[in-house]
Design a protein around this motif. Structure first.
Motif, mmCIF file in Angstrom:
data_model
loop_
_atom_site.group_PDB
_atom_site.id
_atom_site.type_symbol
_atom_site.label_atom_id
_atom_site.label_comp_id
_atom_site.label_asym_id
_atom_site.label_seq_id
_atom_site.Cartn_x
_atom_site.Cartn_y
_atom_site.Cartn_z
ATOM 1 N N PRO A 2 57.855 74.632 17.516
ATOM 2 C CA PRO A 2 59.037 74.314 19.219
ATOM 3 C C PRO A 2 58.148 73.468 19.970
ATOM 4 N N GLY A 3 57.995 72.436 19.883
ATOM 5 C CA GLY A 3 57.387 72.300 21.740
ATOM 6 C C GLY A 3 56.033 71.747 21.348
ATOM 7 N N HIS A 4 55.439 72.204 20.360
ATOM 8 C CA HIS A 4 53.797 72.044 19.810
ATOM 9 C C HIS A 4 53.374 70.620 19.432
ATOM 10 N N ASP A 5 52.252 69.957 19.921
ATOM 11 C CA ASP A 5 52.381 68.766 19.437
ATOM 12 C C ASP A 5 50.800 68.947 19.093
ATOM 13 N N GLU A 6 51.048 68.433 17.299
ATOM 14 C CA GLU A 6 49.669 68.221 16.855
ATOM 15 C C GLU A 6 48.907 66.461 16.882
ATOM 16 N N ASN A 7 48.071 66.783 17.081
ATOM 17 C CA ASN A 7 47.323 65.343 17.124
ATOM 18 C C ASN A 7 47.323 64.962 15.522
ATOM 19 N N PRO A 8 47.769 63.949 15.008
ATOM 20 C CA PRO A 8 47.739 63.295 13.776
ATOM 21 C C PRO A 8 46.247 63.210 13.317
ATOM 22 N N ILE A 9 45.103 63.489 14.334
ATOM 23 C CA ILE A 9 44.006 61.676 13.947
ATOM 24 C C ILE A 9 43.454 63.272 14.568
ATOM 25 N N ASN A 10 42.743 63.562 14.223
ATOM 26 C CA ASN A 10 41.565 64.395 14.598
ATOM 27 C C ASN A 10 40.446 63.884 15.112
ATOM 28 N N PRO A 11 40.434 64.034 16.290
ATOM 29 C CA PRO A 11 39.250 64.253 17.838
ATOM 30 C C PRO A 11 37.763 63.927 17.151
ATOM 31 N N LEU A 12 36.990 62.800 17.958
ATOM 32 C CA LEU A 12 35.803 62.279 17.421
ATOM 33 C C LEU A 12 34.738 63.246 18.074
ATOM 34 N N PRO A 13 33.892 63.768 17.291
ATOM 35 C CA PRO A 13 32.177 64.587 18.252
ATOM 36 C C PRO A 13 32.020 63.944 19.094
ATOM 37 N N PRO A 14 31.777 64.017 20.436
ATOM 38 C CA PRO A 14 31.469 63.475 22.411
ATOM 39 C C PRO A 14 30.287 62.302 21.487
ATOM 40 N N VAL A 15 29.427 63.508 21.045
ATOM 41 C CA VAL A 15 28.461 62.284 20.556
ATOM 42 C C VAL A 15 28.468 61.389 19.915
ATOM 43 N N VAL A 16 28.551 61.228 18.660
ATOM 44 C CA VAL A 16 29.788 60.029 18.466
ATOM 45 C C VAL A 16 30.284 59.180 18.823
ATOM 46 N N LEU A 35 30.975 55.348 13.171
ATOM 47 C CA LEU A 35 32.130 56.636 13.876
ATOM 48 C C LEU A 35 33.087 57.156 12.263
ATOM 49 N N ALA A 36 32.788 56.822 11.180
ATOM 50 C CA ALA A 36 33.542 57.806 10.369
ATOM 51 C C ALA A 36 32.204 58.594 9.755
#
Length: 228
Positions: free
Chosen positions: A3-17, A100-101
């Motif tokens: 409860p109260g734990h939000d998960e991002n459904p999309i994995n974040p891109l590495p900053p270098v990308v 990106l991909a």
């Protein structure tokens, strides 16, 4: 899920990308707004052609530096800058999506600087190969050769994983074989310049450099050599 734990459904891109794609997006943003007359006035209509003339790579540039025996900073710069200008918005969008991909996949295994290294290795190697093909006059621009460098790193990752599983490592080259096949078919049907040579050089540079900049680095490459 707690409860109260939000998960991002999309994995974040590495900053270098993002660092690789944002310049492409920024250039397109400015050029398209100029073409629509939203910035720059009447002169902005010619911004894309001026950008291509200023930053694209002409095959004659390498020939001229070799013939004159001198290093030209403007010509040398083009072997990198050509990757950040495109023929139109669609050209830039497709190139950006590929980066990106592939960058996301490679960035989950490689460090950020290594992702950038294989991207620019593909750009430079592809530009050199393109410049060395006799008879080509058309300028080179667009980020596709950087994407092919990332395809090389992508293939290296699959190749290493298949080896660890004692599977057939040739399967790792399915994607590049498919892309080269399409290139050859289009070349035979529609003609045009042998871009596949530059693409293959970009791929080879990304794949080869991955032995050095990928996980394990040079020590991993040395172990492979000793095993053979």
């Amino acid at each position: 899920m707690r409860p109260g734990h939000d998960e991002n459904p999309i994995n974040p891109l590495p900053p270098v990308v993002w660092l690789l794609v944002l310049p492409i997006a920024a250039v397109e943003f400015v050029l398209n707004f100029g073409a629509l007359g939203l910035v720059g006035g009447a002169e902005a209509l010619a911004w894309r052609s001026e950008a291509i003339q200023r930053f694209a790579l002409s095959p004659a540039m390498l020939d001229q530096m070799i013939a004159e025996g001198r290093f030209d900073p403007d010509y040398a710069m083009r072997f990198v800058t050509y990757a950040f200008v495109h023929a139109n918005l669609t050209h830039a969008l497709f190139a950006g999506v590929f980066v990106l991909a592939l960058g996301k996949f490679v960035g989950e295994v490689f460090r950020g600087w290594a992702v950038a290294a294989v991207f620019f290795a593909g750009v430079v190697a592809g530009g050199l190969a393109y410049s060395l093909v006799p008879g080509i006059r058309a300028g080179l621009f667009g980020a596709y050769l950087g994407a092919y460098g990332l395809i090389g790193a992508f293939t290296f990752i699959l190749w290493a994983r298949l080896g660890a599983q004692h599977a057939n490592r040739a399967q790792a080259f399915t994607l590049i074989a498919f892309l080269m096949g399409i290139q050859l078919v289009f070349g035979m049907v529609f003609g045009g310049t042998p871009d596949w040579i530059a693409d293959l050089a970009g791929f080879g540079a990304g794949f080869g450099l991955s032995f050095v900049v990928g996980p394990g680095g040079p020590s991993h490459l040395l172990r492979l050599i000793r095993q053979r």
